[in-house]
Enzyme design. Sequence first.
Site, PDB file in Angstrom:
ATOM      1  N   GLU A  68      34.155  -1.430 -20.328  1.00  0.00           N
ATOM      2  CA  GLU A  68      33.280  -0.907 -19.278  1.00  0.00           C
ATOM      3  C   GLU A  68      32.811  -1.986 -18.317  1.00  0.00           C
ATOM      4  O   GLU A  68      32.076  -1.710 -17.373  1.00  0.00           O
ATOM      5  CB  GLU A  68      32.064  -0.204 -19.901  1.00  0.00           C
ATOM      6  N   GLU A  92      29.936  -6.657 -20.327  1.00  0.00           N
ATOM      7  CA  GLU A  92      30.094  -5.247 -20.668  1.00  0.00           C
ATOM      8  C   GLU A  92      29.426  -4.368 -19.623  1.00  0.00           C
ATOM      9  O   GLU A  92      29.320  -3.159 -19.793  1.00  0.00           O
ATOM     10  CB  GLU A  92      29.513  -4.965 -22.052  1.00  0.00           C
ATOM     11  N   ARG A 107      28.279  -4.360 -15.037  1.00  0.00           N
ATOM     12  CA  ARG A 107      28.838  -4.446 -13.691  1.00  0.00           C
ATOM     13  C   ARG A 107      28.383  -5.710 -12.967  1.00  0.00           C
ATOM     14  O   ARG A 107      27.182  -5.971 -12.854  1.00  0.00           O
ATOM     15  CB  ARG A 107      28.408  -3.216 -12.889  1.00  0.00           C
ATOM     16  N   SER A 147      23.762  -3.319 -14.883  1.00  0.00           N
ATOM     17  CA  SER A 147      24.197  -3.404 -13.499  1.00  0.00           C
ATOM     18  C   SER A 147      23.515  -4.559 -12.788  1.00  0.00           C
ATOM     19  O   SER A 147      22.388  -4.930 -13.104  1.00  0.00           O
ATOM     20  CB  SER A 147      23.888  -2.091 -12.776  1.00  0.00           C
ATOM     21  N   ALA A 190      21.532  -3.536 -22.564  1.00  0.00           N
ATOM     22  CA  ALA A 190      22.313  -2.334 -22.287  1.00  0.00           C
ATOM     23  C   ALA A 190      21.558  -1.398 -21.352  1.00  0.00           C
ATOM     24  O   ALA A 190      20.348  -1.175 -21.518  1.00  0.00           O
ATOM     25  CB  ALA A 190      22.634  -1.614 -23.596  1.00  0.00           C
ATOM     26  N   GLY A 240      11.489  -5.871  -5.555  1.00  0.00           N
ATOM     27  CA  GLY A 240      10.119  -5.471  -5.238  1.00  0.00           C
ATOM     28  C   GLY A 240       9.321  -4.918  -6.409  1.00  0.00           C
ATOM     29  O   GLY A 240       8.166  -4.516  -6.239  1.00  0.00           O
ATOM     30  N   LYS A 278       5.577  -9.515  -7.213  1.00  0.00           N
ATOM     31  CA  LYS A 278       6.901  -8.922  -7.113  1.00  0.00           C
ATOM     32  C   LYS A 278       7.888  -9.787  -7.889  1.00  0.00           C
ATOM     33  O   LYS A 278       7.738 -11.008  -7.962  1.00  0.00           O
ATOM     34  CB  LYS A 278       7.338  -8.816  -5.656  1.00  0.00           C
ATOM     35  N   SER A 315       5.238  -0.354 -23.617  1.00  0.00           N
ATOM     36  CA  SER A 315       5.463   1.010 -24.090  1.00  0.00           C
ATOM     37  C   SER A 315       4.206   1.869 -24.041  1.00  0.00           C
ATOM     38  O   SER A 315       4.295   3.099 -24.141  1.00  0.00           O
ATOM     39  CB  SER A 315       6.016   0.979 -25.521  1.00  0.00           C
TER      40      SER A 315
END
Length: 346
Positions: free
Chosen positions: A207, A223, A225, A243, A266, A289, A306, A322
């Site tokens: 991937e 794994e 992009r 990504s 991931a 940002g 930022k 969380s």
Amino acid sequence: MSNTIHSFGFGLATTNSAGEIIEVYYPEPRISPSPELTLALAEICKLQEEANVVLELNPETVKLLIGSFKGIGETSLATTLEELANGKGTIIACISCSDAAPTSIPEAFLKLHLLSHRLAKPHSLNLQGIFTVLRNLAWTNQGPIDLNDLPARQLQARLSGEVLDVSSIDKFPKMTSYVVPSGVRIADTTRIRLGAYIGEGTTVMHEGFVNFNAGTLGTAMIEGRISSGVVVGENSDLGGGCSTMGTLSGGGNEIISVGKNCLIGANAGIGFPLADGCIIEAGLYVTAGTKVNLLDKAGKLIKTAKAKDISEIKNHVYRRNSLTGTVECVPSTRAANLNEELHSHN
């Protein structure tokens, strides 16, 4: 004639039915050639001051070049040119006296070859306007085909009892159809474009994706992009589905990079330069940002800023609280480590 040549290559060009060059394969491109090689090219190819030229080589010129290269000890280049002369296709010379923006398909393909051959790193070459220069082509099991010629070629294949397999319609082909860099492992070669810079020791899983003018500077696990313009430092890990935001398609002008010894978890991502030793928690996408609470080792708030304004801070973890949902940046208590056995045996 200029005293220097930026880069050059002898290649096999593919032409369409109108006789126009649509792509070029350069088996042995060069950058910053020696004075002796520069002089040989200038004399035989009749180069002019600061002019970037593309020449179709006739047999006599090829013979002169081979003899000249052998005379100055450039046996590898002479052998390459001899092999090209013994094959089929149009032999061209693309010689760039300066790193100007590409104005022709041979120039554009030469720059992409230089990147994938690791002769030039991402952002070191002028690629301005390359999308305008390159054509969308059908990349097939019979080589690149002009889209206007495709229907006739498909019919011809069927009439011969064959199927013309079109793997993609794109301006950029897959890298491995032109060059396979040493010391790499690529699970799905269709996901690495020509013009990608893949550092030795890099593993790209199924991937993983690497665009042109982007890549890894050394050992890395990919794994996710790597978008156009993004550079990943040594010993970094891009987790499954993650990504990096490039500068194409509205991504802005900020150059995104991943430092050394980093981990992007991931399905996470970044839109700002990530400093050495930093970790992005799985599932967290941090843009330039994004408001981040910068905490000290004791968990005390230092400031809210930022992400782009604290991007130079090394060895920190970006995570989402969380309970409150706020994004926090805290000193890292662990380093991102790659599997040495896995990458040292590519």
